[in-house]
Write a protein that holds these residues in place. Structure first.
Motif, short mmCIF file in Angstrom:
data_model
loop_
_atom_site.label_atom_id
_atom_site.label_comp_id
_atom_site.label_asym_id
_atom_site.label_seq_id
_atom_site.Cartn_x
_atom_site.Cartn_y
_atom_site.Cartn_z
N ASP A 165 0.82 -1.21 0.00
CA ASP A 165 0.00 0.00 0.00
C ASP A 165 0.86 1.27 0.00
O ASP A 165 0.41 2.33 -0.44
CB ASP A 165 -0.93 0.00 1.23
N ARG A 166 2.09 1.20 0.51
CA ARG A 166 2.98 2.35 0.53
C ARG A 166 3.77 2.49 -0.77
O ARG A 166 4.53 3.43 -0.95
CB ARG A 166 3.97 2.24 1.69
N GLY A 167 3.64 1.52 -1.60
CA GLY A 167 4.29 1.59 -2.90
C GLY A 167 5.71 1.09 -2.91
O GLY A 167 6.42 1.25 -3.91
N PHE A 168 6.15 0.44 -1.81
CA PHE A 168 7.53 -0.07 -1.78
C PHE A 168 7.65 -1.42 -2.51
O PHE A 168 8.74 -1.78 -2.93
CB PHE A 168 8.00 -0.27 -0.32
N ILE A 169 6.56 -2.13 -2.61
CA ILE A 169 6.60 -3.45 -3.26
C ILE A 169 5.51 -3.48 -4.31
O ILE A 169 4.38 -3.04 -4.08
CB ILE A 169 6.37 -4.58 -2.23
N SER A 170 5.91 -4.02 -5.43
CA SER A 170 4.95 -4.06 -6.54
C SER A 170 4.00 -5.25 -6.38
O SER A 170 4.21 -6.17 -5.60
CB SER A 170 5.70 -4.18 -7.87
N LYS A 171 2.97 -5.20 -7.18
CA LYS A 171 1.99 -6.30 -7.20
C LYS A 171 2.63 -7.61 -7.64
O LYS A 171 2.30 -8.68 -7.14
CB LYS A 171 0.83 -5.93 -8.14
N ALA A 172 3.59 -7.52 -8.55
CA ALA A 172 4.27 -8.73 -9.03
C ALA A 172 5.06 -9.38 -7.91
O ALA A 172 5.11 -10.62 -7.80
CB ALA A 172 5.18 -8.38 -10.19
N ASP A 173 5.68 -8.57 -7.05
CA ASP A 173 6.43 -9.14 -5.93
C ASP A 173 5.50 -9.88 -4.96
O ASP A 173 5.84 -10.94 -4.43
CB ASP A 173 7.18 -8.03 -5.18
N VAL A 174 4.32 -9.30 -4.76
CA VAL A 174 3.36 -9.96 -3.87
C VAL A 174 2.95 -11.31 -4.45
O VAL A 174 2.85 -12.32 -3.74
CB VAL A 174 2.13 -9.06 -3.66
N ASP A 175 2.72 -11.34 -5.76
CA ASP A 175 2.32 -12.61 -6.38
C ASP A 175 3.43 -13.65 -6.25
O ASP A 175 3.18 -14.85 -6.01
CB ASP A 175 1.99 -12.40 -7.86
N ARG A 176 4.69 -13.19 -6.42
CA ARG A 176 5.81 -14.14 -6.30
C ARG A 176 5.91 -14.68 -4.88
O ARG A 176 6.13 -15.88 -4.67
CB ARG A 176 7.11 -13.43 -6.70
N LEU A 177 5.76 -13.83 -3.88
CA LEU A 177 5.84 -14.27 -2.49
C LEU A 177 4.66 -15.20 -2.14
O LEU A 177 4.80 -16.14 -1.36
CB LEU A 177 5.83 -13.06 -1.57
N THR A 178 3.49 -14.93 -2.73
CA THR A 178 2.33 -15.82 -2.49
C THR A 178 2.60 -17.20 -3.04
O THR A 178 2.28 -18.23 -2.41
CB THR A 178 1.08 -15.22 -3.14
N ALA A 179 3.19 -17.28 -4.25
CA ALA A 179 3.51 -18.57 -4.84
C ALA A 179 4.54 -19.32 -4.01
O ALA A 179 4.46 -20.55 -3.83
CB ALA A 179 3.99 -18.39 -6.27
N THR A 180 5.51 -18.56 -3.50
CA THR A 180 6.54 -19.19 -2.66
C THR A 180 5.92 -19.78 -1.40
O THR A 180 6.25 -20.90 -0.97
CB THR A 180 7.62 -18.16 -2.29
N ARG A 181 4.98 -19.00 -0.81
CA ARG A 181 4.30 -19.51 0.39
C ARG A 181 3.49 -20.77 0.07
O ARG A 181 3.53 -21.75 0.81
CB ARG A 181 3.40 -18.41 0.92
N ASP A 182 2.76 -20.78 -1.05
CA ASP A 182 1.95 -21.92 -1.42
C ASP A 182 2.80 -23.17 -1.68
O ASP A 182 2.42 -24.29 -1.30
CB ASP A 182 1.11 -21.61 -2.65
N ALA A 183 3.94 -22.96 -2.31
CA ALA A 183 4.84 -24.09 -2.58
C ALA A 183 5.37 -24.68 -1.29
O ALA A 183 5.48 -25.91 -1.13
CB ALA A 183 5.98 -23.64 -3.48
N ALA A 184 5.69 -23.79 -0.33
CA ALA A 184 6.20 -24.27 0.96
C ALA A 184 5.13 -25.07 1.70
O ALA A 184 5.39 -26.13 2.29
CB ALA A 184 6.68 -23.09 1.80
N VAL A 185 3.90 -24.60 1.66
CA VAL A 185 2.81 -25.33 2.30
C VAL A 185 2.59 -26.68 1.63
O VAL A 185 2.35 -27.71 2.28
CB VAL A 185 1.53 -24.49 2.28
N ALA A 186 2.70 -26.71 0.31
CA ALA A 186 2.53 -27.96 -0.42
C ALA A 186 3.62 -28.97 -0.07
O ALA A 186 3.36 -30.18 0.05
CB ALA A 186 2.52 -27.69 -1.92
N ARG A 187 4.86 -28.44 0.12
CA ARG A 187 5.95 -29.35 0.49
C ARG A 187 5.70 -29.96 1.88
O ARG A 187 6.08 -31.10 2.13
CB ARG A 187 7.27 -28.60 0.47
#
Length: 396
Positions: A165-187
């Motif tokens: 919301d402060r503009g320090f991280i882009s939407k693409a970075d959020v999507d990448r971090l979400t995928a990383t979290r999902d992969a970790a949960v799947a493992r």
């Protein structure tokens, strides 16, 4: 001269009279002699007759003494409860072979022996699992590692969402971090599944009872290496139920139906067990023309599979003469009995036998029940022999 002539004439008459008198005496003597001879002859004839009559009586008496006396019965007709007798072997009604279902290994413990009663799921033998235990520990640690990675990925995603919301991280970075979290949960899920699989494999190393029952065989010892191809390690009779596999002829098999009761007597035991027919063979053996009836028996310690037993099965009732076994004989022409006719002569009578009971054998053809049937010693008689019949009561 005339005087002298008269004298001579008188002498002649006297001589004639004397001669006539002598002839009469001779005739009388001869008559007496003939009478005496006739009397002697009559006496001799009487003596001969008496002697020969006595011999004839003795002959007749001897002849009468030579005629055998036999016991006979008049069986009549009775209502007979039919009984079918059969023999066979005892076996488990539902036999369950138990082997190794896992990868196998060295047997560490055998917990039961033949003759033991086991419950469903009870462990019968344990296979060494030292390797599998280490694998389980490694997979459990892998779950912890995957769970830590999943927590870190979730934390990174949470911080990114605050900064977007402060503009320090882009939407693409959020999507990448979400995928990383999902992969970790799947493992984490994969690690847990792998641990569950290994635990299941390890549990399969235990050889367990598939159902409650009696252990019939134990074919494994500690230290023995077993695999899925090792064959049968244990045999269990489900619920301890036994059965008699009775062999019967075609005729007897046709009289049976499912549910009929039977009395089973194992060899060597002084008691019988009540069973019930639960299966009648749908086919007949072409070699011996026999079929099989399977008679279920409840659990009893005295019943041992492989043992020999006899069965008595009730098969209805019939009305027929009943004879003891001693009265019925057989030869190349078939079964027969000897019947004493009205003239006290022995006659052969062909018969057909039926149900065999403790009281005798039913005769379903050949007798009406009113005949005098020779009870014993029929083997020493021939058709046409004269006998003296002694009537006895049935069973006497």
């Amino acid at each position: 001269m005339n005087y002298d002539a008269k004298i001579e004439l008188g002498d002649d008459e006297t001589a004639l009279d004397a001669l006539t008198h002598g002839d009469a005496q001779d005739r009388a003597s001869r008559r007496r002699m003939w009478l005496i001879l006739a009397a002697i002859v009559v006496v001799l004839i009487g003596i001969w007759f008496l002697l020969h009559r006595g011999n004839a009586d003795e002959f007749d008496a001897a002849k009468q003494e030579q005629i055998p006396t036999v016991s006979v019965i008049q069986p009549g007709r009775a209502s007979i409860t039919g009984t079918i007798t059969a023999t066979g072997s005892l076996a488990a009604r539902r036999e369950m072979p138990v082997g190794s279902a896992g990868e196998g290994g060295s047997v560490a413990q055998v917990l039961v022996d033949a003759g033991a009663w086991v419950e469903q799921g009870q462990v019968l033998a344990v296979v060494d699992r030292s390797v599998q235990t280490q694998q389980i520990a490694g997979l459990a640690s892998q779950i912890d590692v995957s769970a830590a990675d999943a927590r870190l990925a979730q934390a990174n995603l949470d911080r990114a969402l605050k900064l977007v919301d402060r503009g320090f991280i882009s939407k693409a970075d959020v999507d990448r971090l979400t995928a990383t979290r999902d992969a970790a949960v799947a493992r984490v899920g994969v690690a847990r599944a792998q641990l569950g699989e290994m635990q299941a494999r390890t549990r399969r190393l235990n050889i367990v009872a598939p159902a409650a029952g009696l252990v019939l065989e134990r074919n494994v010892e500690p230290g023995q290496v077993v695999t899925a191809g090792s064959g049968v390690l244990f045999r269990i009779a489900k619920d301890g139920e036994m059965e008699l596999r009775a062999r019967l002829s075609e005729d007897d098999l046709a009289k049976l139906s499912i549910g009929q009761e039977a009395q089973i007597t194992p060899v060597g035991l002084g008691r019988s067990f009540t069973g019930q027919i639960w299966q009648v063979a749908p086919t007949i053996n072409a070699t011996d023309r026999q079929g099989e009836a399977r008679i279920a028996l409840p659990y009893a310690r005295e019943l041992r599979p492989g043992g020999f037993a006899s069965a008595e099965i009730a098969s209805g009732a019939l009305v027929a003469p009943m004879l003891p076994e001693s009265a019925i004989m057989s030869d190349a022409r078939g079964s027969f009995v000897y019947v004493v006719g009205p003239n006290d002569k022995v006659q052969r009578r062909s018969v057909r036998t039926g149900t065999v009971t403790a009281g005798g054998i039913a005769v379903i053809e050949g007798l009406s029940g009113t005949e005098r049937v020779v009870l014993r010693a029929g083997g020493f008689l021939n058709e046409g022999d004269a006998v003296k019949a002694r009537l006895v009561k049935h069973g006497g």
